[in-house]
Design an enzyme around this catalytic site. Sequence first.
Site, PDB file in Angstrom:
ATOM      1  N   GLU A  69       0.568  -1.108   0.077  1.00 40.76           N
ATOM      2  CA  GLU A  69      -0.010   0.240   0.045  1.00 40.76           C
ATOM      3  C   GLU A  69       1.032   1.281  -0.063  1.00 40.76           C
ATOM      4  OE1 GLU A  69      -1.788  -2.321   3.388  1.00 40.76           O
ATOM      5  OE2 GLU A  69      -0.229  -2.176   2.112  1.00 40.76           O
ATOM      6  N   CYS A  97      -2.807  -2.340   7.800  1.00 43.26           N
ATOM      7  CA  CYS A  97      -2.636  -2.901   8.695  1.00 43.26           C
ATOM      8  C   CYS A  97      -2.347  -0.763   9.030  1.00 43.26           C
ATOM      9  CB  CYS A  97      -0.521  -3.220   8.636  1.00 43.26           C
ATOM     10  SG  CYS A  97      -0.171  -2.023   7.904  1.00 43.26           S
TER      11      CYS A  97
END
Length: 163
Positions: A69, A97
């Site tokens: 990401e 996360c």
Amino acid sequence: MDPCPFKKKFLSQLKRDDLYFMSLAYNEAVDGWNEDEIPIGAVIVFGNQVIASAHNNVCKLVDPTAHAEMLAITQAAKAIGDWRLNETRLYVTKEPCPMCSGAVIMSRIGEVIFGLDDMKMGGLGGAFDLRSVDKINHRPLVHGQVMDAECHALIRDFLERKR
């Protein structure tokens, strides 16, 4: 012998829906597997065009922030020439996360679509939801469980082979 039992999926480009873009993120995750990285892939879409794609590169770059990401967000900002990614959608094979969820919020990504829920470390609803912080100025839309079975199997099988 191919170290990855999962073969890349190739879908028609005629129907660019969530399944299509998640399949591209899945293909990135397979590339990560082939490089001995935790197989998580991400794709960022602007309009109906992919402007960024990445997989985890933590081991290769010796960088704990080199999540799929994070790498894709950096690529997307460069691609559109702005750090504000309001009109983009992030497709990622596992719920981001806390670090990546924070980057999603800070970059103002409009929507996050993920495959596998992460009840241990997910920052967009799994373990906790960063969007629930009162004073933040951006809350992306979030949709989960797109190709969750395939995404789960990929990570599970990778980790089983590592043990």
